[in-house]
Design an enzyme around this catalytic site. Structure first.
Site, PDB file in Angstrom:
ATOM      1  N   PRO A   2      40.012 -17.127  38.926  1.00 26.14           N
ATOM      2  CA  PRO A   2      39.063 -17.238  37.814  1.00 26.14           C
ATOM      3  C   PRO A   2      39.758 -17.753  36.551  1.00 26.14           C
ATOM      4  O   PRO A   2      40.889 -17.389  36.279  1.00 26.14           O
ATOM      5  CB  PRO A   2      38.590 -15.799  37.610  1.00 26.14           C
ATOM      6  CG  PRO A   2      38.931 -15.080  38.870  1.00 26.14           C
ATOM      7  CD  PRO A   2      40.141 -15.764  39.419  1.00 26.14           C
ATOM      8  N   GLU A   3      39.056 -18.607  35.811  1.00 27.96           N
ATOM      9  CA  GLU A   3      39.616 -19.161  34.587  1.00 27.96           C
ATOM     10  C   GLU A   3      39.029 -18.397  33.402  1.00 27.96           C
ATOM     11  O   GLU A   3      38.168 -17.540  33.554  1.00 27.96           O
ATOM     12  CB  GLU A   3      39.267 -20.655  34.493  1.00 27.96           C
ATOM     13  CG  GLU A   3      39.439 -21.375  35.805  1.00 27.96           C
ATOM     14  CD  GLU A   3      40.536 -22.425  35.830  1.00 27.96           C
ATOM     15  OE1 GLU A   3      41.012 -22.823  34.755  1.00 27.96           O
ATOM     16  OE2 GLU A   3      40.933 -22.834  36.932  1.00 27.96           O
ATOM     17  N   LYS A  51      42.479 -14.236  29.982  1.00 32.87           N
ATOM     18  CA  LYS A  51      41.936 -13.839  31.276  1.00 32.87           C
ATOM     19  C   LYS A  51      41.956 -12.327  31.465  1.00 32.87           C
ATOM     20  O   LYS A  51      41.808 -11.829  32.580  1.00 32.87           O
ATOM     21  CB  LYS A  51      42.714 -14.550  32.382  1.00 32.87           C
ATOM     22  CG  LYS A  51      42.530 -16.069  32.287  1.00 32.87           C
ATOM     23  CD  LYS A  51      42.852 -16.736  33.589  1.00 32.87           C
ATOM     24  CE  LYS A  51      44.098 -17.556  33.506  1.00 32.87           C
ATOM     25  NZ  LYS A  51      44.474 -18.126  34.807  1.00 32.87           N
ATOM     26  N   ARG A 252      51.720 -23.631  42.655  1.00 40.46           N
ATOM     27  CA  ARG A 252      50.304 -23.715  42.996  1.00 40.46           C
ATOM     28  C   ARG A 252      49.976 -25.168  43.311  1.00 40.46           C
ATOM     29  O   ARG A 252      50.682 -26.072  42.893  1.00 40.46           O
ATOM     30  CB  ARG A 252      49.453 -23.261  41.789  1.00 40.46           C
ATOM     31  CG  ARG A 252      49.889 -21.932  41.178  1.00 40.46           C
ATOM     32  CD  ARG A 252      49.135 -20.778  41.761  1.00 40.46           C
ATOM     33  NE  ARG A 252      47.709 -20.989  41.715  1.00 40.46           N
ATOM     34  CZ  ARG A 252      46.959 -20.729  40.648  1.00 40.46           C
ATOM     35  NH1 ARG A 252      47.495 -20.259  39.561  1.00 40.46           N
ATOM     36  NH2 ARG A 252      45.659 -20.929  40.691  1.00 40.46           N
TER      37      ARG A 252
END
Ligand SMILES: [Zn+2]
Length: 265
Positions: A2-3, A51, A252
């Site tokens: 999630p951003e 976040k 990533r």
């Protein structure tokens, strides 16, 4: 993962559902807080910082903050009393029950109950919050330039520089700015413009669960390069490239168009 915009929306969801409500029951399904109990407490609000989520609860003279982070797989769901849980019960990490709603945090990466006075210990390290009231372009750019040799994508993902960008927006920002993800951040032309776009991207997406950077909400049309490896670039037709990039152990998938985003000479 999630951003920041998803976390912001999650904070609003929890804030609307819980604020002003008295907790009938709380259940912390993490070892360090297995015996904690906030029942009888009143939820003051839920806020996002980058976040991170901060749910503040007053209970008598006590001022608590429940700090949670979605990390890779986490989500908060708000359910009506008796409503079936959308994810397996064994993945629940926190359950907050009020007379009107049950909020369940599934697969959360962080669940920490702290004294409210200690919030800075958990979010004080963050750079300017892209969706926070104190958003500051200049400070974010200055932070990014502290280490000018660092690859731009990696620098954008570092929450101590600016808070809220995850893998999707990092890839999309590099594409829209025409820079290869491995470009040293100090060599990015118009870094201010890139950072202003970051703010704009999150801001445009912050009120809905679906994220788009192309302006198109259809499932396969939402991004320029993110998760589009081997598909033709929307601008030039070159197949989008993918490669694991980043510091060892925290690498990533990175996506880019080899033609639109050439590696700097
Ligand atoms: Zn291209």
């Amino acid at each position: 993962m999630p951003e920041g915009d998803t976390v912001y929306l999650t904070a609003h969801l929890l804030d609307r559902a819980l604020s002003g409500q008295v907790l009938e029951r709380t259940d912390f399904r993490v070892p360090q807080h297995a015996t904690a109990d906030l029942s009888g407490g009143t939820v003051v609000e839920t806020a996002s910082r980058g976040k991170h989520l901060l749910t503040r609860v007053d209970r008598g003279d006590e001022r608590w903050t429940l700090h949670t982070h979605l990390k890779m797989e986490g989500s908060w769901k708000v359910l009506k009393p008796g409503q079936r849980w959308p994810r397996p019960a064994h993945t629940a990490r926190v359950v907050l029950t009020t007379p009107k709603a049950t909020a369940v945090g599934f697969s959360l990466g962080v669940v920490e109950l702290i004294d409210r006075a200690g919030e800075d210990d958990v979010v004080g390290h963050l750079g300017p919050d892209l969706l926070g009231p104190g958003w500051d372009v200049e400070a974010a750019v200055a932070n990014l330039l502290r280490d000018p040799d660092r690859p731009v994508r990696e620098a954008l993902l570092d929450q101590t520089n600016l808070a809220g960008i995850g893998n999707l927006y990092a890839a999309e920002l590099c594409f829209i700015s025409g820079v290869h993800p491995q470009t040293p951040v100090g060599s990015v032309p118009e870094l201010h413009r890139l950072v202003r776009r970051a703010h704009q991207m999150l801001d445009l997406n912050k009120d809905r669960w679906v994220q788009t950077t192309t302006g198109d909400l259809r499932e396969r049309e939402r991004t320029w390069v993110y998760r589009r490896d081997r598909s033709p670039c929307r601008r030039c037709g070159t197949p989008v490239a993918v490669e694991m990039q980043g510091p060892a152990g925290r690498d990533r998938a990175s996506y880019w168009c080899p033609s639109c985003q050439p590696l700097p000479a």
